[in-house]
Design an enzyme around this catalytic site. Structure first.
Site, PDB file in Angstrom:
ATOM      1  N   SER A  55      37.218  38.946  57.825  1.00  0.00           N
ATOM      2  CA  SER A  55      38.014  37.979  58.593  1.00  0.00           C
ATOM      3  C   SER A  55      38.006  38.305  60.085  1.00  0.00           C
ATOM      4  O   SER A  55      37.699  39.426  60.492  1.00  0.00           O
ATOM      5  CB  SER A  55      39.458  37.979  58.087  1.00  0.00           C
ATOM      6  OG  SER A  55      39.496  37.767  56.696  1.00  0.00           O
TER       7      SER A  55
HETATM    8  N1  SAM Z   1      39.946  41.506  53.445  1.00  0.00           N
HETATM    9  C1  SAM Z   1      38.516  41.428  53.604  1.00  0.00           C
HETATM   10  C2  SAM Z   1      38.001  42.324  54.692  1.00  0.00           C
HETATM   11  O1  SAM Z   1      38.795  43.006  55.368  1.00  0.00           O
HETATM   12  O2  SAM Z   1      36.775  42.373  54.841  1.00  0.00           O
HETATM   13  C3  SAM Z   1      38.021  40.017  53.794  1.00  0.00           C
HETATM   14  C4  SAM Z   1      38.137  39.231  52.558  1.00  0.00           C
HETATM   15  S1  SAM Z   1      37.131  37.802  52.392  1.00  0.00           S
HETATM   16  C5  SAM Z   1      37.765  36.708  53.594  1.00  0.00           C
HETATM   17  C6  SAM Z   1      37.820  37.232  50.842  1.00  0.00           C
HETATM   18  C7  SAM Z   1      37.463  38.091  49.637  1.00  0.00           C
HETATM   19  O3  SAM Z   1      38.237  37.662  48.528  1.00  0.00           O
HETATM   20  C8  SAM Z   1      36.016  37.975  49.212  1.00  0.00           C
HETATM   21  O4  SAM Z   1      35.419  39.235  49.203  1.00  0.00           O
HETATM   22  C9  SAM Z   1      36.095  37.385  47.804  1.00  0.00           C
HETATM   23  O5  SAM Z   1      35.085  37.834  46.931  1.00  0.00           O
HETATM   24  C10 SAM Z   1      37.456  37.836  47.377  1.00  0.00           C
HETATM   25  N2  SAM Z   1      38.083  37.091  46.275  1.00  0.00           N
HETATM   26  C11 SAM Z   1      38.127  35.743  46.069  1.00  0.00           C
HETATM   27  N3  SAM Z   1      38.830  35.484  44.951  1.00  0.00           N
HETATM   28  C12 SAM Z   1      39.247  36.673  44.444  1.00  0.00           C
HETATM   29  C13 SAM Z   1      40.033  37.070  43.317  1.00  0.00           C
HETATM   30  N4  SAM Z   1      40.532  36.201  42.441  1.00  0.00           N
HETATM   31  N5  SAM Z   1      40.266  38.394  43.127  1.00  0.00           N
HETATM   32  C14 SAM Z   1      39.774  39.322  43.972  1.00  0.00           C
HETATM   33  N6  SAM Z   1      39.025  39.009  45.069  1.00  0.00           N
HETATM   34  C15 SAM Z   1      38.783  37.704  45.298  1.00  0.00           C
END
Ligand code: SAM
Length: 206
Positions: A55
């Site tokens: 993000s």
């Molecule tokens: N917090 C992260 C960072 O600091 O890099 C950025 C996160 S990215 C915007 C969103 C993440 O949520 C992705 O890696 C995606 O695979 C994950 N995601 C989506 N749905 C999910 C779920 N139900 N459980 C766990 N992770 C999930």
């Protein structure tokens, strides 16, 4: 990195000393793929593979400030991605950070990044919309993907008085919601305005 932090402070994304110190300590460069290292200190989301992103720093700062993290808080993050946000949280609260990622390769990427950066975040693979019952209840929960609604298991796993920060709304455009759990188990909600996130995919998500 200093220019990025000065910008985040100047435009009031960073408001507290603790969040500022975390941004100073955790080097974003360690969490972005090789081909994007040159853009690590820009205020933009960057690709980390599998159609996912790390993000934008300003978005992370808004969420961390809203949560009012304290040393010793037990925190659950949903959406580990690169591990950068988890490292910032751990820098503020200490070692009691659990983070769930649904894509195994990204969980491995994050574990590697966190180890190299020196953070002991527990990274779990699974559907984060179900939370992580084994370590509940949590003082704070942060969801870094956009949900159609706040997943019930996450509300249940939050302490009374605890806070959850989560983007809620359409698949890619949503409102950033901060919920504080009241003694009757319901959430008092505050809307922090529009934001864009990748979708939260799972049983209680999309
Ligand atoms: N917090 C992260 C960072 O600091 O890099 C950025 C996160 S990215 C915007 C969103 C993440 O949520 C992705 O890696 C995606 O695979 C994950 N995601 C989506 N749905 C999910 C779920 N139900 N459980 C766990 N992770 C999930």
């Amino acid at each position: 990195m200093k220019n990025l932090i000065d910008y985040l402070v100047k435009y009031r994304y960073i408001k507290s000393e603790s969040v500022k110190r975390a941004f100073e300590k955790v080097d974003r460069r360690l969490f972005v793929p090789e081909s994007f290292k040159g853009r690590a200190y820009s205020d933009h989301p960057l690709p980390i593979g599998f159609n996912q992103t790390i993000s934008a720093p300003s978005m992370i700062a808004i969420m961390l400030e809203a949560l009012d993290l304290k040393r010793g808080d037990k925190v659950l993050e949903i959406g580990t991605g690169s591990g950068y946000n988890a490292a910032l949280i751990s820098e503020i609260v200490g070692d009691n950070v659990f983070s769930i990622e649904r894509i195994p390769e990204l969980a491995e990427f994050a574990r590697d990044n966190l180890r190299k950066a020196g953070y002991k975040v527990k990274v779990l693979i699974g559907d984060g919309t179900l939370g992580y019952e084994a370590e509940a209840p949590y003082d704070k929960i942060i969801v870094t993907a956009a949900a159609p609604k706040i997943p019930d298991p996450l509300i249940k796993q939050l302490k009374i008085g605890g806070k959850i920060c989560i983007p809620v709304g359409e698949r890619f455009f949503c409102d950033l919601i901060l919920g504080e759990k009241l003694s009757d188990g319901k959430l008092r909600k505050k809307n922090y305005g529009g934001c864009a996130f990748v979708p939260l995919i799972g049983k209680e998500g999309w």
